[in-house]
Design a protein around this motif. Structure first.
Motif, PDB file in Angstrom:
ATOM      1  N   VAL A 103      11.523   8.556   3.123  1.00  0.00           N
ATOM      2  CA  VAL A 103      12.000   7.576   2.494  1.00  0.00           C
ATOM      3  C   VAL A 103      13.243   7.104   2.875  1.00  0.00           C
ATOM      4  O   VAL A 103      13.525   5.877   2.770  1.00  0.00           O
ATOM      5  CB  VAL A 103      12.380   8.467   0.869  1.00  0.00           C
ATOM      6  N   ARG A 104      14.191   7.874   3.356  1.00  0.00           N
ATOM      7  CA  ARG A 104      15.348   7.169   3.950  1.00  0.00           C
ATOM      8  C   ARG A 104      15.515   6.320   5.125  1.00  0.00           C
ATOM      9  O   ARG A 104      15.790   5.200   5.111  1.00  0.00           O
ATOM     10  CB  ARG A 104      16.569   8.483   4.275  1.00  0.00           C
ATOM     11  N   PHE A 105      14.209   6.723   5.986  1.00  0.00           N
ATOM     12  CA  PHE A 105      13.971   5.963   7.145  1.00  0.00           C
ATOM     13  C   PHE A 105      13.261   4.530   6.607  1.00  0.00           C
ATOM     14  O   PHE A 105      13.777   3.306   7.151  1.00  0.00           O
ATOM     15  CB  PHE A 105      13.049   6.774   7.966  1.00  0.00           C
ATOM     16  N   ILE A 106      12.349   4.687   5.561  1.00  0.00           N
ATOM     17  CA  ILE A 106      11.925   3.408   5.345  1.00  0.00           C
ATOM     18  C   ILE A 106      12.774   2.657   4.651  1.00  0.00           C
ATOM     19  O   ILE A 106      12.600   1.310   4.645  1.00  0.00           O
ATOM     20  CB  ILE A 106      10.539   4.061   4.307  1.00  0.00           C
ATOM     21  N   SER A 107      13.486   3.160   3.672  1.00  0.00           N
ATOM     22  CA  SER A 107      14.589   2.367   2.922  1.00  0.00           C
ATOM     23  C   SER A 107      15.306   1.733   3.708  1.00  0.00           C
ATOM     24  O   SER A 107      15.715   0.593   3.775  1.00  0.00           O
ATOM     25  CB  SER A 107      15.175   3.114   1.927  1.00  0.00           C
ATOM     26  N   ALA A 108      15.902   2.267   5.053  1.00  0.00           N
ATOM     27  CA  ALA A 108      16.821   1.590   5.843  1.00  0.00           C
ATOM     28  C   ALA A 108      16.064   0.653   6.585  1.00  0.00           C
ATOM     29  O   ALA A 108      16.926  -0.451   7.116  1.00  0.00           O
ATOM     30  CB  ALA A 108      17.233   2.686   6.983  1.00  0.00           C
ATOM     31  N   SER A 109      14.702   0.536   6.704  1.00  0.00           N
ATOM     32  CA  SER A 109      14.140  -0.593   7.242  1.00  0.00           C
ATOM     33  C   SER A 109      13.911  -1.935   6.404  1.00  0.00           C
ATOM     34  O   SER A 109      12.972  -2.863   6.809  1.00  0.00           O
ATOM     35  CB  SER A 109      12.703  -0.030   7.978  1.00  0.00           C
ATOM     36  N   GLY A 110      13.973  -1.572   5.150  1.00  0.00           N
ATOM     37  CA  GLY A 110      13.483  -2.636   4.362  1.00  0.00           C
ATOM     38  C   GLY A 110      12.073  -2.497   4.010  1.00  0.00           C
ATOM     39  O   GLY A 110      11.468  -3.592   3.674  1.00  0.00           O
ATOM     40  N   GLY A 111      11.574  -1.366   3.920  1.00  0.00           N
ATOM     41  CA  GLY A 111      10.121  -1.197   3.864  1.00  0.00           C
ATOM     42  C   GLY A 111       9.593  -0.719   2.832  1.00  0.00           C
ATOM     43  O   GLY A 111      10.314  -0.934   1.543  1.00  0.00           O
ATOM     44  N   GLY A 112       8.726   0.032   2.492  1.00  0.00           N
ATOM     45  CA  GLY A 112       8.081   0.461   1.442  1.00  0.00           C
ATOM     46  C   GLY A 112       7.007   1.335   1.587  1.00  0.00           C
ATOM     47  O   GLY A 112       6.852   2.036   2.608  1.00  0.00           O
ATOM     48  N   ALA A 113       5.912   1.223   0.498  1.00  0.00           N
ATOM     49  CA  ALA A 113       4.764   2.236   0.443  1.00  0.00           C
ATOM     50  C   ALA A 113       3.758   1.319   0.092  1.00  0.00           C
ATOM     51  O   ALA A 113       3.846   0.505  -0.696  1.00  0.00           O
ATOM     52  CB  ALA A 113       4.788   3.163  -0.462  1.00  0.00           C
ATOM     53  N   THR A 114       2.584   1.336   0.878  1.00  0.00           N
ATOM     54  CA  THR A 114       1.271   0.451   0.506  1.00  0.00           C
ATOM     55  C   THR A 114       0.177   1.356   0.559  1.00  0.00           C
ATOM     56  O   THR A 114       0.058   2.511   1.040  1.00  0.00           O
ATOM     57  CB  THR A 114       0.847  -0.486   1.818  1.00  0.00           C
ATOM     58  N   VAL A 115      -0.562   0.923  -0.755  1.00  0.00           N
ATOM     59  CA  VAL A 115      -1.916   1.818  -0.858  1.00  0.00           C
ATOM     60  C   VAL A 115      -2.989   0.876  -0.455  1.00  0.00           C
ATOM     61  O   VAL A 115      -3.117  -0.314  -0.791  1.00  0.00           O
ATOM     62  CB  VAL A 115      -2.260   2.122  -2.308  1.00  0.00           C
ATOM     63  N   SER A 116      -3.937   1.144   0.701  1.00  0.00           N
ATOM     64  CA  SER A 116      -4.658   0.592   1.071  1.00  0.00           C
ATOM     65  C   SER A 116      -6.206   1.107   1.305  1.00  0.00           C
ATOM     66  O   SER A 116      -6.329   2.111   0.744  1.00  0.00           O
ATOM     67  CB  SER A 116      -4.252   0.230   2.937  1.00  0.00           C
ATOM     68  N   GLY A 117      -7.082   0.735   2.045  1.00  0.00           N
ATOM     69  CA  GLY A 117      -8.233   1.446   2.188  1.00  0.00           C
ATOM     70  C   GLY A 117      -9.004   1.315   3.559  1.00  0.00           C
ATOM     71  O   GLY A 117      -8.412   0.871   4.546  1.00  0.00           O
ATOM     72  N   GLY A 118     -10.344   1.172   3.416  1.00  0.00           N
ATOM     73  CA  GLY A 118     -11.143   1.063   2.294  1.00  0.00           C
ATOM     74  C   GLY A 118     -10.718   0.050   1.291  1.00  0.00           C
ATOM     75  O   GLY A 118     -10.225  -0.841   1.691  1.00  0.00           O
ATOM     76  N   GLU A 119     -11.179   0.109   0.181  1.00  0.00           N
ATOM     77  CA  GLU A 119     -10.800  -0.695  -1.357  1.00  0.00           C
ATOM     78  C   GLU A 119     -10.190   0.308  -2.244  1.00  0.00           C
ATOM     79  O   GLU A 119     -10.809   1.057  -2.828  1.00  0.00           O
ATOM     80  CB  GLU A 119     -11.918  -1.430  -1.590  1.00  0.00           C
ATOM     81  N   PRO A 120      -8.931   0.221  -2.285  1.00  0.00           N
ATOM     82  CA  PRO A 120      -8.092   1.274  -3.330  1.00  0.00           C
ATOM     83  C   PRO A 120      -8.486   1.102  -4.696  1.00  0.00           C
ATOM     84  O   PRO A 120      -8.304   1.727  -5.533  1.00  0.00           O
ATOM     85  CB  PRO A 120      -6.649   0.782  -3.033  1.00  0.00           C
TER      86      PRO A 120
END
Length: 283
Positions: A103-120
């Protein structure tokens, strides 16, 4: 042996039972929209997860790849995600625990979380659970990566927990779309219009395949449609490649585009200009 027959309770008996039985404790409110939809399924079929930068939404992102897809795209680079049974049954708790490490690394990069697939959206309740918890427990920007074919399965609650939709529009011509995916085009366009009505931010992705999706009328159709929606903040023109061909071979599946070349840089640039002419940020 003496048998005991139980008949309907008399009013007096009912009052006695009621007086002796404590009032039921109110049910605990559902923790997430997913819990409200079912009895909170704790597991889904997960292919893998990874950290990526630049291709699954802005910044560095924790990407959960779910198994199962109703489409059979000719150029799919992950055909090993098509069947849900080939994924690993994984709890939402385990996914969140893994994502929390970054979380700290992702937040520092201005990123986030993605749900992908396949087809979510083949697993809409599990997908909704992940998006909700990534957003509200981990405080991450959330993205849903989808073809839109199963857009009707995306509840309003799921979309409220989604900051960005990465929407693949694979073709404007229905016949070409059917040839590419094995499915009809209309559900994807209907979902795109719904997202526009909701004001949901969308990144459109269009794969440019020589001899298949690069027809000028097809490119113009996708560009005009995306430009008219009013909520598309970016369009990614993705040149066709054959990096997934080895997976097709490993699965003993015929890769019919084996002799299709990648588009030239000049053609990719031309297509970007078509989208830009419709007021879109094409990259």
């Amino acid at each position: 042996m003496t048998s005991l027959t139980i008949g309907p309770a008399t009013p007096a008996a009912t009052r006695a039972i009621s007086a002796a039985t404590p009032a039921a404790t109110p049910a605990t409110p559902a923790a997430t929209p997913a819990a409200a939809a079912t009895r909170r399924p704790s597991e889904g079929s997960v292919h893998s997860w990874d950290l990526s930068t630049g291709v699954d939404g802005p910044g560095t992102r924790f990407v959960t790849f779910l198994s199962g897809c109703p489409l059979t795209c000719l150029y799919c680079h992950n055909p090993d995600t098509w069947k849900m049974r080939n994924g690993k049954r994984t709890s939402a708790d385990d996914v969140i625990a893994e994502a929390s490490k970054y979380v700290r690394f992702i937040s520092a990069s201005g990123g986030g979380a993605t749900v992908s697939g396949g087809e979510p959206l083949l697993q809409p309740v599990f997908t909704g659970e992940l998006l909700h918890r990534m957003k509200h427990e981990l405080g991450l920007h959330t993205a849903l990566d989808t073809s839109g074919f199963l857009g009707v399965r995306a509840t309003d609650a799921l979309l409220r927990d989604t900051d960005l939709v990465l929407l693949d529009i694979k073709s404007w011509d229905p016949d070409t779309y059917k040839k590419v995916t094995g499915r009809p085009l209309a559900p994807t366009l209907d979902f795109a219009r719904r997202l526009a009505d909701l004001g949901q931010e969308v990144h459109v992705r269009f794969v440019l395949v020589p001899g298949l999706t690069d027809d000028p009328a097809n490119v113009e159709g996708v560009a005009a449609f995306a430009g008219g929606l009013g909520n598309v903040s970016r369009v990614d023109i993705l040149p066709f490649h054959k990096l997934g061909e080895a997976k097709w071979q490993a699965l003993a599946m015929p890769f019919t585009l084996y002799d299709t070349p990648s588009p030239t840089p000049e053609r990719v640039a031309e297509v970007r200009e078509v989208f830009r002419a419709h007021g879109l940020n094409a990259v």
